[in-house]
Design a protein around this motif. Structure first.
Motif, short mmCIF file in Angstrom:
data_model
loop_
_atom_site.label_atom_id
_atom_site.label_comp_id
_atom_site.label_asym_id
_atom_site.label_seq_id
_atom_site.Cartn_x
_atom_site.Cartn_y
_atom_site.Cartn_z
N ASP A 102 66.41 64.72 24.61
CA ASP A 102 67.71 63.93 24.69
C ASP A 102 67.86 62.74 25.37
O ASP A 102 68.73 61.92 25.33
CB ASP A 102 68.72 65.16 25.47
CG ASP A 102 68.05 65.46 26.82
OD1 ASP A 102 67.14 65.49 26.89
OD2 ASP A 102 68.97 65.56 27.81
N LYS A 168 63.08 75.73 39.63
CA LYS A 168 63.11 74.83 41.21
C LYS A 168 64.36 75.16 41.83
O LYS A 168 64.31 75.25 42.87
CB LYS A 168 63.22 73.18 40.49
CG LYS A 168 62.13 72.40 40.50
CD LYS A 168 62.59 71.08 40.10
CE LYS A 168 61.73 70.43 38.89
NZ LYS A 168 62.28 69.30 38.59
N ARG A 252 69.12 58.42 34.76
CA ARG A 252 69.17 59.60 33.80
C ARG A 252 70.47 59.13 33.15
O ARG A 252 71.56 58.68 33.53
CB ARG A 252 69.36 60.79 34.32
CG ARG A 252 68.07 61.69 34.59
CD ARG A 252 67.24 61.27 35.77
NE ARG A 252 66.09 62.07 35.90
CZ ARG A 252 65.02 61.82 36.84
NH1 ARG A 252 65.04 60.78 37.44
NH2 ARG A 252 64.31 62.73 37.04
#
Ligand SMILES: NC(=O)C1=CN([C@@H]2O[C@H](COP(=O)(O)OP(=O)(O)OC[C@H]3O[C@@H](n4cnc5c(N)ncnc54)[C@H](OP(=O)(O)O)[C@@H]3O)[C@@H](O)[C@H]2O)C=CC1
Ligand SMILES: Cc1cn([C@H]2C[C@H](O)[C@@H](COP(=O)(O)OP(=O)(O)O[C@H]3O[C@@H](C)C(=O)[C@@H](O)[C@H]3O)O2)c(=O)[nH]c1=O
Length: 287
Positions: A102, A168, A252
């Protein structure tokens, strides 16, 4: 059919190994130590020996922040290594399945408004970080090579094996009392088991081209973390923060939802809802 899985020890590669072990198919999965995408002569020698009909390329440079400091390494694997693979496939009539991201999309706030169902496969790309640029270059090399290919773009990949956001969060949630998680980056996770299952359907039906596979929904990383802790009944003080409050080397996209209409239309697949996908994954992780 003889299948070669590259990056066989990674998150997705391991998922393919689990899956193909349950299918009636001859396959071999190689770790990076036996098949290094950056060693072009050696990978050609290995492919020449194994003579696969299909290569499932799960090898990739996936360190998003580190890629900003060592772009040549990211490009060597995700672009030049993939080009070498694709050129070999084109010359030897091998079908190539490859995974992209993506993060090839710009993910602007305007796109969030204009494309509420997410980016479709033919939407223009414009990565905001080096990892995304290197992955886009790999996609382009495959399309230019003339080989038969399936490119699957996935997002926020999470599976039982390897490292991912779910694992995580589980680790951090158990170790810390308070966690900050970004709430201004929107997308939707792809669950590795689901990706492999649906991708294999494309292979079995002889489909080619570029496809998006992720779960149904549109969430932030914060929403994702909140649901992980709720489903696991882990008590943690979870704080939503903006990207600017969570500094990182790589930018991002603020929006990277993948539109999955194409694969649904072509195969009749109904993609899993993200909470359901998470529930299944957490059950797998508990075993
Ligand atoms: N993880 C995610 O969130 C997403 C991943 N993707 C894409 O999906 C694919 C699989 O990702 P994932 O399984 O999560 O990644 P992992 O990092 O878990 O696995 C990648 C694998 O590639 C191997 N590898 C790295 N460099 C080389 C090299 N030079 N030659 C051969 N193998 C190499 C690694 O081996 P070693 O460990 O030995 O270095 C590792 O086994 C990648 O192409 C990635 O870009 C797309 C979107 C989201
Ligand atoms: C660990 C952590 C992450 N975050 C944020 C950072 C980031 O924006 C987001 C996800 O964290 P990650 O470390 O998984 O980020 P990241 O490495 O960017 O994940 C990406 O990996 C590559 C390979 C892809 O292709 C993408 O689809 C995507 O999955 O959550 C927090 O807000 N708080 C935290 O405690």
């Amino acid at each position: 059919m003889r299948v070669l899985v590259t990056g066989g020890n990674g998150q997705l590669g391991s998922e393919w190994v689990s899956y193909l072990n349950r299918q009636e198919v001859e396959f071999i999965a190689l770790p990076s130590s036996d098949f290094d995408l950056t060693d072009h002569a050696d990978t050609r020698r290995v492919m020449g020996n194994l003579k696969p009909d299909l290569i499932i390329n799960c090898a990739g440079y996936t360190k998003v922040d580190q890629a900003e400091e060592e772009p040549e390494k990211a490009f060597a694997v995700n672009s030049e290594g993939v080009k070498n693979l694709a050129d070999y496939c084109a010359s030897n009539n091998i079908k190539l399945v490859h995974f992209s991201t993506d993060y090839v999309f710009p993910g602007t706030k305007e796109d969030l408004q204009n494309y509420p169902q997410g980016y479709s496969e033919d939407h223009s790309t414009d990565p905001v970080n080096t990892y995304g640029e290197s992955k886009l270059a790999g996609e382009q090399a495959i399309r230019e090579s003339g080989c038969e290919f399936i490119i699957i773009r996935v997002a926020w990949l999470c599976g039982k094996h390897g490292s991912n956001f779910v694992k995580k969060m589980l680790k951090m949630g158990r170790e810390r009392e308070e966690l900050n998680v970004i709430n201004d980056q929107l997308g939707c996770p792809s669950f590795a088991h689901n990706v492999v299952q649906n991708c294999w359907k494309l292979v079995a039906e002889n489909k080619l081209g570029t496809y998006h596979i992720c779960s149904e929904g549109k969430i932030s990383w914060y929403d994702f973390a909140k649901e992980i802790f709720e489903q696991m009944e882990i008590q943690v003080n979870l704080k939503p923060v903006s990207s600017s409050e969570f500094p990182a080397k790589a930018k991002r996209p603020a929006f990277s939802l993948l539109n999955t209409q194409k694969i649904s239309n072509i195969t009749g697949i109904k993609l899993i809802d993200w909470k359901e996908g998470l529930k299944n994954l957490l059950a797998e992780l508990r075993v």
